[in-house]
Design an enzyme around this catalytic site. Sequence first.
Site, short mmCIF file in Angstrom:
data_model
loop_
_atom_site.label_atom_id
_atom_site.label_comp_id
_atom_site.label_asym_id
_atom_site.label_seq_id
_atom_site.Cartn_x
_atom_site.Cartn_y
_atom_site.Cartn_z
N GLY A 326 0.81 -1.20 0.00
CA GLY A 326 0.00 0.00 0.00
C GLY A 326 0.86 1.26 0.00
O GLY A 326 1.98 1.30 -0.51
N SER A 327 0.33 2.30 0.61
CA SER A 327 0.98 3.61 0.57
C SER A 327 2.25 3.69 1.40
O SER A 327 2.94 4.72 1.37
CB SER A 327 0.00 4.69 1.03
OG SER A 327 -1.11 4.76 0.16
#
Length: 620
Positions: A326-327
Amino acid sequence: MSRSAPLKNYLLENRVFSNRILVAGICLVLLFGVLIARMYYLQIIGYNVYTTQSEKNRIKIEPIPPTRGLIYDANGVLLAQNKPSHSVALIKEKVETLSESLAKIKSHIEINERDLVRFHKQYNRRKRPFEPVPLKFNLTEAEIARLSVNQHKIPGMVISASLIRHYPEGEALAHTLGYVGRINERDETKIDPTAYAGTSHIGKNGLEAFYEQQLHGKVGHQRVEVNARGRIIKVLDQEKPQPGSDLHLYLDLNTQKMAIQSLGEYKGAVVAIDPNTGGIIALVSQPAFDPNLFVEGIDGKSYAALNTDTRRPLYNRALKGQYPPGSTIKPIVGLAALETNAATWEDEISDPGFFRLDNNPHKYRDWKKQGHGKVDMKKAIVESCDTYFYKISHAMGIDTLSSQLMPFNLGSRTKIDLPGEKPGLLPTREWKRRRHNLPWYPGETLIAGIGQGFMLATPLQLALSTAILANKGKQITPRLVKSIATAGLKEPPFKAPTNQTTVQVNNETHWENIISAMEAVVHSPNGTARKISEGINYRIAGKTGTAQVIGIAQDEEYDEDKIAEIHRDHALFVAFAPIEKPMIAISVIVENGGGGGSTAAPIARKVMDEYLKPRLPNKG
């Protein structure tokens, strides 16, 4: 007319008798000569050979198993010990009726079917009838008392004590220490039978398996005199066994327990590492299991319960769990864009809440539906703007992006001193062609740029990549064991490389810019992890992440309340602190936990507080 009887020929009879005596005498002399020759051969010619064989029948070499080494945490807390254990056994030569002896024992203590099956196998193949055959291990004090009182009624029964492995912290370190178990047929094909003579247990996984050679020690021997039945009469001499070496870890038990407590009932993992040494401060995978169940052999019912548990307590998520990062990788993606001139620190884009490729109507959406407005790289990291990273990832392309992430140990094993680590995945065009026999599509690059799609990482990899960021490029190797103590002397198990490699950058200010953005993630009003900065007395650089478990259609919105828990997003957070002199780097993943800022970040804050509080005495 009758004939008269012939006269006896005494001379002839005497001659025949004399000849017979002569033949008998010659035979006797020959036989006596053979006997003398045989005695000469045995006593003189074959003396050395037959003396040795005689000694072998009288003298036996018995192995003495070594005591297994202990394991300690960074503060000297004992994590794996050898605990006295009592067992009940039967001596074959003293048992009158086996079925009666077993029935009497079962009337005092519980014996399960598994114990009986194992006992009968050993009992039937036991060659020395005077050696005890164990029936049940780990007797309780009450069971010992009941059997001891009735021992005189059960011929052949003995109660003996031995040392077995015990893990005082139980589930807390199951996935780190691993456990030992009884040597089975598979183990026998891999080990040196001489080195393991008299030993019944071996490391099965975790540190117990990785450092088996050091923990096991060296077997000893004793020469004993035995009688015709093989029973020991006396010990002639002895070579003492060499105890196994003790392991001293970097791991801090208090920090480990705080990570477990902070995760609570969530499934997930926490990995904390010292950026300066690579020492693993905490390594948690939840849920876990009690390793003590496996030491003497877990019963079928208990193992089936663990193996079929949908929460997968036997699965080490910290090393084997491969999740979309993810981020959490956006700071590294941003650094890659700066290094490849795909973007500058000051470049701005206008974010309407989505990104489109040329001549493609598909919208690659931002998590913030209305968009973030004008966005530069710092704001993109602080507010985790997907649209910005779609753009810079597209500008780099997948092969450039993957090559820039690789030095941060993404997509490859970290070489930690634990078995079973998974490598994660950094996708490339060549990988997809080889794996799926398909071309790489531009849209897949956009998804990879925000840590989704094919990209996968383990919690350990994320903690290590964060530590490399904290070190401004200095690479390290994660290690659990700090030193190995042999005969009281502590030595590091691995020599530190003389010249540790460093991630090279074209401009040193790129490090400062990326770290300042990560600091703002936690300490600025718009940061996605701003809530954990309340009441803090040190500075944290961090990045939140949310990884999708299921895809959401273009015209749909993610509604957590309408989605089954197993399909909810994973929550992630990576961080290091203090910024000015990093002492801990951490990764947290909470399966189906939702937002990284709301779920994973608070867990990381508690773990960092626990570790840093005694190490920052002047900070309150």
